[in-house]
Motif scaffolding. Structure first.
Motif, PDB file in Angstrom:
ATOM      1  N   ASN A  44      46.752  -2.809  55.749  1.00 56.71           N
ATOM      2  CA  ASN A  44      47.837  -3.081  54.813  1.00 56.71           C
ATOM      3  C   ASN A  44      47.537  -2.390  53.486  1.00 56.71           C
ATOM      4  O   ASN A  44      47.578  -3.015  52.437  1.00 56.71           O
ATOM      5  CB  ASN A  44      48.025  -4.592  54.636  1.00 56.71           C
ATOM      6  CG  ASN A  44      49.240  -4.935  53.817  1.00 56.71           C
ATOM      7  OD1 ASN A  44      50.177  -4.165  53.705  1.00 56.71           O
ATOM      8  ND2 ASN A  44      49.214  -6.121  53.217  1.00 56.71           N
ATOM      9  N   ASP A  45      47.179  -1.131  53.537  1.00 54.54           N
ATOM     10  CA  ASP A  45      46.903  -0.337  52.332  1.00 54.54           C
ATOM     11  C   ASP A  45      45.923  -1.024  51.382  1.00 54.54           C
ATOM     12  O   ASP A  45      46.152  -1.082  50.178  1.00 54.54           O
ATOM     13  CB  ASP A  45      48.213  -0.017  51.589  1.00 54.54           C
ATOM     14  CG  ASP A  45      49.154   0.827  52.430  1.00 54.54           C
ATOM     15  OD1 ASP A  45      48.660   1.701  53.172  1.00 54.54           O
ATOM     16  OD2 ASP A  45      50.371   0.601  52.360  1.00 54.54           O
ATOM     17  N   GLY A  46      44.848  -1.574  51.930  1.00 56.74           N
ATOM     18  CA  GLY A  46      43.815  -2.196  51.110  1.00 56.74           C
ATOM     19  C   GLY A  46      44.112  -3.622  50.683  1.00 56.74           C
ATOM     20  O   GLY A  46      43.322  -4.238  49.962  1.00 56.74           O
ATOM     21  N   LYS A  47      45.225  -4.173  51.139  1.00 58.83           N
ATOM     22  CA  LYS A  47      45.581  -5.559  50.829  1.00 58.83           C
ATOM     23  C   LYS A  47      45.378  -6.418  52.076  1.00 58.83           C
ATOM     24  O   LYS A  47      45.393  -5.912  53.195  1.00 58.83           O
ATOM     25  CB  LYS A  47      47.036  -5.647  50.356  1.00 58.83           C
ATOM     26  CG  LYS A  47      47.280  -4.977  49.013  1.00 58.83           C
ATOM     27  CD  LYS A  47      48.735  -5.044  48.632  1.00 58.83           C
ATOM     28  CE  LYS A  47      49.388  -3.855  49.211  1.00 58.83           C
ATOM     29  NZ  LYS A  47      50.509  -3.254  48.741  1.00 58.83           N
ATOM     30  N   PRO A  48      45.227  -7.730  51.896  1.00 55.51           N
ATOM     31  CA  PRO A  48      45.036  -8.611  53.054  1.00 55.51           C
ATOM     32  C   PRO A  48      46.255  -8.624  53.970  1.00 55.51           C
ATOM     33  O   PRO A  48      47.376  -8.353  53.532  1.00 55.51           O
ATOM     34  CB  PRO A  48      44.846  -9.991  52.434  1.00 55.51           C
ATOM     35  CG  PRO A  48      44.612  -9.784  50.989  1.00 55.51           C
ATOM     36  CD  PRO A  48      45.194  -8.462  50.639  1.00 55.51           C
ATOM     37  N   PHE A  49      46.008  -8.935  55.232  1.00 56.89           N
ATOM     38  CA  PHE A  49      47.111  -9.156  56.164  1.00 56.89           C
ATOM     39  C   PHE A  49      46.763 -10.293  57.112  1.00 56.89           C
ATOM     40  O   PHE A  49      45.603 -10.646  57.291  1.00 56.89           O
ATOM     41  CB  PHE A  49      47.516  -7.878  56.911  1.00 56.89           C
ATOM     42  CG  PHE A  49      46.446  -7.233  57.746  1.00 56.89           C
ATOM     43  CD1 PHE A  49      46.376  -7.454  59.112  1.00 56.89           C
ATOM     44  CD2 PHE A  49      45.533  -6.359  57.167  1.00 56.89           C
ATOM     45  CE1 PHE A  49      45.414  -6.830  59.888  1.00 56.89           C
ATOM     46  CE2 PHE A  49      44.565  -5.726  57.931  1.00 56.89           C
ATOM     47  CZ  PHE A  49      44.513  -5.960  59.301  1.00 56.89           C
ATOM     48  N   ILE A  50      47.817 -10.868  57.657  1.00 51.69           N
ATOM     49  CA  ILE A  50      47.701 -12.016  58.553  1.00 51.69           C
ATOM     50  C   ILE A  50      48.105 -11.563  59.954  1.00 51.69           C
ATOM     51  O   ILE A  50      49.092 -10.856  60.121  1.00 51.69           O
ATOM     52  CB  ILE A  50      48.638 -13.158  58.093  1.00 51.69           C
ATOM     53  CG1 ILE A  50      48.264 -13.618  56.683  1.00 51.69           C
ATOM     54  CG2 ILE A  50      48.612 -14.322  59.086  1.00 51.69           C
ATOM     55  CD1 ILE A  50      49.310 -14.508  56.023  1.00 51.69           C
TER      56      ILE A  50
END
Length: 163
Positions: A44-50
């Motif tokens: 996710n482009d360096g962001k968290p994902f679930i």
């Protein structure tokens, strides 16, 4: 004797370090549009994902995904989090996934795991099952089951990651 103790401590720390830095296994799946996806490349482009494992027949799974759907746009605006829903419906029921997603208005990326290869590679036994992956690709949270309101815990975990 002292060297054996040191060796045991080093081995223990190495095992703990490996357990804490679990990453996604490499499994080839398809999304609901037929595109091939490699699970170890999910990001996710360096962001968290679930990642949420579900099935069309699983009532708690569907309640969880619907509850998240109600607040998903706010979550994305606030944290940039992305949700990837992974259906474990078997091949004969795979044609029910897209209509379920469309009828509920779920705006998630949806992957199909008809042989439960991804589920099995992660050691998941029961659904619903949710994983949070940090921006570096490490699995930092796992949760099995769903009760009303449990989605609030998910966003709190995501908020902790982006601080």
């Amino acid at each position: 004797m002292k060297s054996i103790k040191v060796l045991l401590v080093v081995a223990f720390l190495a095992i703990v370090g490996i357990a804490q830095a679990q990453t996604l296994p490499a499994v080839t799946l398809k999304d609901i549009n037929g595109k091939t996806v490699q699970t170890d490349k999910l990001s996710n482009d360096g962001k968290p994902f679930i990642i949420s494992f579900f099935a069309t027949w699983c009532k708690p799974c569907n309640r969880e995904l619907s509850a998240i759907s109600e607040v998903y746009a706010d979550w994305q605006d606030e944290t940039g989090v992305k949700l990837i829903a992974v259906s474990i419906d078997q091949a004969q029921n795979i044609n029910k996934v897209k209509p379920l997603v469309d009828s509920n208005g779920w705006e998630y990326d949806v992957l199909l795991d008809p042989n439960s290869d991804f589920k099995r590679a992660l050691g998941i036994q029961m659904i619903p099952y949710v994983i949070i992956v940090d921006g570096k690709g490490n699995i930092v949270y796992k949760h099995n089951g769903y009760t009303d309101g449990a989605e609030k815990e998910l966003i709190e975990k995501v908020r902790e990651l982006i601080k």
